[in-house]
Write an enzyme that holds these catalytic residues in place. Structure first.
Site, short mmCIF file in Angstrom:
data_model
loop_
_atom_site.label_atom_id
_atom_site.label_comp_id
_atom_site.label_asym_id
_atom_site.label_seq_id
_atom_site.Cartn_x
_atom_site.Cartn_y
_atom_site.Cartn_z
N GLU A 38 0.87 -1.17 0.00
CA GLU A 38 0.00 0.00 0.00
C GLU A 38 0.91 1.22 0.00
O GLU A 38 1.81 1.31 0.84
CB GLU A 38 -0.89 0.01 1.25
CG GLU A 38 -1.81 1.22 1.23
CD GLU A 38 -2.75 1.30 2.43
OE1 GLU A 38 -2.74 0.39 3.28
OE2 GLU A 38 -3.48 2.30 2.50
N ARG A 269 5.80 -12.98 9.31
CA ARG A 269 6.45 -11.71 8.97
C ARG A 269 7.83 -11.65 9.62
O ARG A 269 8.11 -12.37 10.58
CB ARG A 269 5.60 -10.53 9.41
CG ARG A 269 5.41 -10.43 10.92
CD ARG A 269 4.36 -9.41 11.31
NE ARG A 269 4.78 -8.05 11.08
CZ ARG A 269 4.24 -7.24 10.15
NH1 ARG A 269 3.28 -7.67 9.37
NH2 ARG A 269 4.66 -6.01 10.02
N LYS A 279 5.00 0.74 9.44
CA LYS A 279 5.00 2.07 8.83
C LYS A 279 4.46 3.11 9.80
O LYS A 279 4.93 4.25 9.81
CB LYS A 279 4.17 2.03 7.55
CG LYS A 279 4.93 1.35 6.41
CD LYS A 279 4.15 1.37 5.12
CE LYS A 279 3.17 0.22 5.07
NZ LYS A 279 2.63 -0.03 3.74
P1 ATP Z 1 3.31 -2.35 8.05
O1 ATP Z 1 2.87 -3.48 8.93
O2 ATP Z 1 4.71 -1.94 8.19
O3 ATP Z 1 2.40 -1.17 8.12
P2 ATP Z 1 1.97 -3.43 5.83
O4 ATP Z 1 1.84 -4.88 5.96
O5 ATP Z 1 0.81 -2.61 6.16
O6 ATP Z 1 3.24 -2.95 6.61
P3 ATP Z 1 1.91 -3.38 3.02
O7 ATP Z 1 2.23 -2.25 2.16
O8 ATP Z 1 0.51 -3.84 3.10
O9 ATP Z 1 2.47 -3.02 4.42
O10 ATP Z 1 2.85 -4.62 2.72
C1 ATP Z 1 3.10 -5.16 1.47
C2 ATP Z 1 3.48 -6.59 1.65
O11 ATP Z 1 4.61 -6.72 2.50
C3 ATP Z 1 2.36 -7.38 2.28
O12 ATP Z 1 2.17 -8.56 1.54
C4 ATP Z 1 2.85 -7.67 3.66
O13 ATP Z 1 2.34 -8.89 4.12
C5 ATP Z 1 4.36 -7.67 3.48
N1 ATP Z 1 5.03 -7.31 4.73
C6 ATP Z 1 4.82 -6.21 5.48
N2 ATP Z 1 5.57 -6.23 6.59
C7 ATP Z 1 6.29 -7.38 6.54
C8 ATP Z 1 7.25 -7.99 7.41
N3 ATP Z 1 7.63 -7.43 8.56
N4 ATP Z 1 7.78 -9.18 7.03
C9 ATP Z 1 7.42 -9.75 5.87
N5 ATP Z 1 6.52 -9.24 5.03
C10 ATP Z 1 5.95 -8.06 5.35
#
Ligand code: ATP
Ligand code: MG
Length: 570
Positions: A38, A269, A279
């Site tokens: 996102e 994760r 984020k």
């Molecule tokens: P955050 O938790 O930092 O706000 P998010 O999951 O909301 O991150 P997205 O932009 O939705 O961020 O993430 C894009 C992809 O990265 C998703 O498929 C998510 O599952 C993966 N992702 C996010 N954080 C991690 C992590 N710590 N380890 C592995 N994959 C991750």
């Protein structure tokens, strides 16, 4: 054996799934994955794990991985974030070919899907308030109760949905919900919201829409539109999988998508010590001025990592090494740092840099004279050649390499001791000068003219100390930023012994006050020619990179990537 030196995993459960699907010919051998960020912030180290997994799978099965912006929530997203994400994925070395997609391009299809569900009696417009909906949703142990609007006719629902879209109602007046089961043990199946009214300008579609799809509705549709085969996400989406399947099956029944449908798989994760990987928290660090910017070299963002000098190869090695598991765990920051060292040890030419300069005067070397010493660029890569380092009467050495009264075991310079100036001459310390306060301001030594490294007599000298040095007259004086870990504790914001009951610890309070130290260093003259992003090992100090933004031609400034050894392990 630690994770850092165990062999790379040959396989993981997701590879096993792909192998099985290929064996049964489920998707005709097709492997299509996606990385779906996102655009509401910069990518962080955690995303690197997901990127390496998704693009890596596609790479090794001859498939493709899409870069898809999941931009269905207009209020937090921006083009700045889109650009930074494109840069970061490309920097990691992955290629989405022509498969760059934006979920917002699918809004028309998503809306058509919503109408189909309504027509099939699988969605309804609910006019309860948000509070009422929350109250009737039930809990983990109690079922929810049906909305009084749940029995609306298909015609009424369709009419209301179209008027929602046309902007006839204020924000929050109605919500489109899937009609599944308010008594399901899985709360996500209790008639989840799929469209809401929200008057917000979208960074790509502008004011075209005043209703926006919910993430859980949009995401499966995005996968299906793109013909994704394996939709890989993190564990927190496990409970959403039944809705993912319910939705795509309903839409396949309605003729929107062919079978076989994409299938969701969840993995753990990345949790990494000494940083925060969310984020929401990273935004607080930037907005609160705790770091200079999103790409501050201390930030656990990929743009920060790049400025810090971390390498794409190091991240890929890290992703291989930590593997892909189904259960949450913590990875030590030292594992990531060790991966970077491993790659940099291979890749980075060696240079001399004096970070805390003290003058060494060679009393028996002629003032004004100088000569060149030859130093290999890399200890085990002769193909990288050698460079010349000027030697003269006055040299900079590291302040900590001299002790007037040596402690036990000290093998460097002290009166009467002999050391080698690496790639140069052997010298014998004869004393030092002090100021009125007793501080050492210069060290004196005499050199042995027949001891020059690389000449026949050099091997006759046996010394225990081997010091780096830089000629005063030739030194390149430059700013060097000594970066260290951003947080002082492994789990920022986690409760610690003695914390008052019921009070949450602020992760900001756990910042490492010494995460940056700026020094005016004396560097060997060859470093003056370093270009932005050139990487070096400064011998005995660590790995450094010429900052990509603050370096000018002929005037690079350097960031420390990582020290040569882990100084944090207990
Ligand atoms: P955050 O938790 O930092 O706000 P998010 O999951 O909301 O991150 P997205 O932009 O939705 O961020 O993430 C894009 C992809 O990265 C998703 O498929 C998510 O599952 C993966 N992702 C996010 N954080 C991690 C992590 N710590 N380890 C592995 N994959 C991750
Ligand atoms: Mg998230």
């Amino acid at each position: 054996m630690t994770a850092a030196n165990s062999p790379a995993p040959a396989s993981n459960f997701i590879r096993n799934v792909v192998d099985e699907d290929n064996r049964s010919n489920k998707y005709g051998g097709r492997v299509e994955t996606r990385f779906p960020p996102e655009p509401n912030g910069y990518l962080h180290y955690g995303h690197a794990k997901s990127i390496c997994l998704n693009f890596g799978l596609a790479e090794s099965y001859g498939g493709v991985c899409h870069l898809r912006f999941d931009d269905t929530n207009p209020t937090k997203e921006s083009q700045e974030y889109v650009d930074s994400i494109v840069d970061a994925v490309r920097w990691l070395g992955f290629d989405w070919k022509q498969h760059l997609y934006f979920a917002s391009d699918y809004f028309d299809i998503m809306y058509a899907c919503a109408e189909s569900l309504v027509k099939a009696g699988k969605a309804y417009v609910d006019s309860q308030s948000a509070d009422e909906m929350r109250a009737t949703r039930g809990t983990l142990t109690e079922p929810g109760t049906d909305s009084p609007y749940r029995t609306r006719s298909v015609e009424e629902n369709l009419d209301l949905l179209r008027r929602m879209r046309a902007g006839e109602f204020p924000d929050g007046a109605h919500v489109l919900r899937a009609k599944i089961d308010m008594t399901s043990p899985n709360i996500n199946m209790r008639d989840p919201a799929i469209y809401r009214i929200r008057r917000a300008t979208h960074h790509r579609t502008g004011d075209k829409w005043c209703i926006y799809p919910m993430y859980t509705f949009a995401h499966p549709i995005e996968d299906a539109i793109e013909n994704v085969t394996h939709s890989i996400c993190t564990l927190e989406f496990e409970d959403q999988r039944p809705f993912y399947d319910w939705l795509l099956n309903a839409l396949a029944d309605a003729g929107h998508f062919p079978r076989p449908l994409p299938q969701q798989y969840e993995f753990a994760r990345l949790n990494l010590t000494y940083v925060v990987l969310s984020k929401r928290k990273l935004i607080q660090l930037v907005d609160g001025g705790h770091v200079a910017s999103w790409n501050d070299p201390r930030m656990p963002t990929l743009s920060g990592a790049r400025r810090r000098g971390f390498t794409p190869e190091g991240f890929r090695l890290f992703a291989e090494r930590i593997g892909v598991a189904k259960a949450d765990s913590w990875i030590e920051m030292s594992v990531l740092e060790e991966c970077m060292r491993e790659h940099l040890n291979e890749a980075a030419p060696r240079r001399f840099a004096v970070l805390d300069p003290l003058k060494l005067v060679i009393d028996n070397y002629a003032a004004g004279a100088s000569e060149l010493c030859v130093a290999p660029n890399h200890p085990f890569k002769p193909e990288l050649g050698a460079r010349e380092i000027p030697f003269s009467r006055e040299l900079w050495i590291e302040r900590e390499d001299f002790m007037e009264t040596p402690v036990k075991g000290f093998r460097r310079l002290y009166p009467g001791n002999t050391v080698r100036l690496r790639h140069g001459f052997v010298v014998k310390c004869v004393g030092c000068d002090k100021d009125a306060d007793g501080n050492v301001v210069a060290v004196h030594a005499e050199y042995f003219p027949d001891s020059k490294s690389g000449t026949p007599g050099a091997d006759n000298y046996k010394v225990k100390g081997n010091l780096h040095w830089v000629s005063v007259a030739h030194a390149y004086a430059a700013e060097v930023r000594l970066y260290d870990r951003l947080f002082a504790v492994p789990h920022p914001g986690a409760r610690r012994d003695g914390d008052p009951e019921g009070v949450e610890r602020d992760f900001i309070a756990d910042l490492n006050p010494d995460s940056i130290r700026v020094v005016q260093a004396k560097l060997e003259p060859a470093l003056r020619a370093a270009c932005a992003e050139d990487r070096y090992q400064f011998e005995r100090h660590g790995y450094f990179i010429a900052d990509r933004f603050d370096s000018a031609e002929g005037a690079p400034v350097f960031n420390r990537t990582v020290t040569l050894k882990d100084s944090w392990s207990k």
